[in-house]
Write a protein that holds these residues in place. Structure first.
Motif, PDB file in Angstrom:
ATOM      1  N   ALA A 162       0.822  -1.210   0.000  1.00 41.21           N
ATOM      2  CA  ALA A 162       0.000   0.000   0.000  1.00 41.21           C
ATOM      3  C   ALA A 162       0.859   1.264   0.000  1.00 41.21           C
ATOM      4  O   ALA A 162       0.391   2.335  -0.389  1.00 41.21           O
ATOM      5  CB  ALA A 162      -0.934  -0.011   1.209  1.00 41.21           C
ATOM      6  N   ASP A 163       2.101   1.164   0.432  1.00 38.40           N
ATOM      7  CA  ASP A 163       2.990   2.324   0.474  1.00 38.40           C
ATOM      8  C   ASP A 163       3.629   2.630  -0.880  1.00 38.40           C
ATOM      9  O   ASP A 163       4.310   3.641  -1.018  1.00 38.40           O
ATOM     10  CB  ASP A 163       4.111   2.102   1.509  1.00 38.40           C
ATOM     11  N   ALA A 164       3.416   1.781  -1.843  1.00 42.29           N
ATOM     12  CA  ALA A 164       4.057   1.978  -3.154  1.00 42.29           C
ATOM     13  C   ALA A 164       3.512   3.241  -3.807  1.00 42.29           C
ATOM     14  O   ALA A 164       2.312   3.475  -3.855  1.00 42.29           O
ATOM     15  CB  ALA A 164       3.824   0.774  -4.047  1.00 42.29           C
ATOM     16  N   HIS A 165       4.404   4.068  -4.298  1.00 43.01           N
ATOM     17  CA  HIS A 165       3.982   5.278  -4.999  1.00 43.01           C
ATOM     18  C   HIS A 165       4.445   5.287  -6.450  1.00 43.01           C
ATOM     19  O   HIS A 165       4.114   6.178  -7.213  1.00 43.01           O
ATOM     20  CB  HIS A 165       4.472   6.530  -4.264  1.00 43.01           C
ATOM     21  N   GLU A 166       5.195   4.262  -6.832  1.00 43.42           N
ATOM     22  CA  GLU A 166       5.705   4.182  -8.195  1.00 43.42           C
ATOM     23  C   GLU A 166       5.919   2.725  -8.566  1.00 43.42           C
ATOM     24  O   GLU A 166       6.356   1.919  -7.744  1.00 43.42           O
ATOM     25  CB  GLU A 166       7.036   4.933  -8.290  1.00 43.42           C
ATOM     26  N   ILE A 167       5.598   2.403  -9.793  1.00 43.84           N
ATOM     27  CA  ILE A 167       5.851   1.058 -10.317  1.00 43.84           C
ATOM     28  C   ILE A 167       6.684   1.217 -11.577  1.00 43.84           C
ATOM     29  O   ILE A 167       6.334   1.994 -12.466  1.00 43.84           O
ATOM     30  CB  ILE A 167       4.545   0.320 -10.645  1.00 43.84           C
ATOM     31  N   ARG A 168       7.781   0.497 -11.641  1.00 50.09           N
ATOM     32  CA  ARG A 168       8.611   0.496 -12.839  1.00 50.09           C
ATOM     33  C   ARG A 168       8.745  -0.924 -13.336  1.00 50.09           C
ATOM     34  O   ARG A 168       8.978  -1.841 -12.552  1.00 50.09           O
ATOM     35  CB  ARG A 168       9.996   1.068 -12.545  1.00 50.09           C
TER      36      ARG A 168
END
Length: 160
Positions: free
Chosen positions: A67-73
């Motif tokens: 839930a803390d993810a702010h970016e996906i690469r």
């Protein structure tokens, strides 16, 4: 039966028309029966991302802070030779790796096949809102004895 001698493997044959890099020796190998190693999709998404979906699910089960993810690469990794392999890595705000999940073969691939029970359970999940439970079980039982059935017209009746 007669026909062109190299209708399958010639430069203008069937294999050249529908694929690239065909290994004609594999096709002639009487001990290799690909139907015995089916590829089944466990998830309702493109098969190319099954491994990533499963790696993410593993991180979720391990209570990784997704839930803390702010970016996906998404990054290509030449160390992974097949499209269905994936590595999912979580990094904190400083860039340090905090969690990692590796999936070399998603569920349903020949290297990680679904069991007969998993196939039956998936069928039940996909049809339970459309078909009565007892009818569904009779249908499964008939499918498991398909070679004993005099015809297959009844198969389409489930979708009618």
């Amino acid at each position: 039966m007669s026909g062109p001698e190299h209708i399958l493997e010639s430069k203008v044959g069937y294999y050249a028309t529908v694929s690239t890099g065909i290994d004609c020796n594999a096709v002639r190998d009487r001990d290799l029966w690909c139907l015995a190693r089916p590829k089944r999709k466990m998830h309702a998404c493109c098969a190319f991302i099954h491994s990533s979906v499963e790696a993410m699910a593993r991180l979720r089960r391990d209570r990784a802070p997704l839930a803390d993810a702010h970016e996906i690469r998404i990054v290509a990794d030449p160390a992974l030779p097949h499209y269905y392999q994936a590595i999912v890595t979580l990094h904190d705000k400083t860039g340090a790796e905090t969690h990692r999940a590796v999936n070399r073969a998603p569920k349903g691939s020949p290297e990680n096949p679904m069991s007969d029970d998993e196939v039956r359970d998936k069928f039940r999940r996909l049809t339970r809102d459309k078909v009565d439970g007892s009818m569904l079980e009779r249908y499964i039982a008939r499918m498991e004895r398909l070679e004993d059935e005099p015809d297959t017209d009844w198969i389409a009746s489930l979708s009618a």
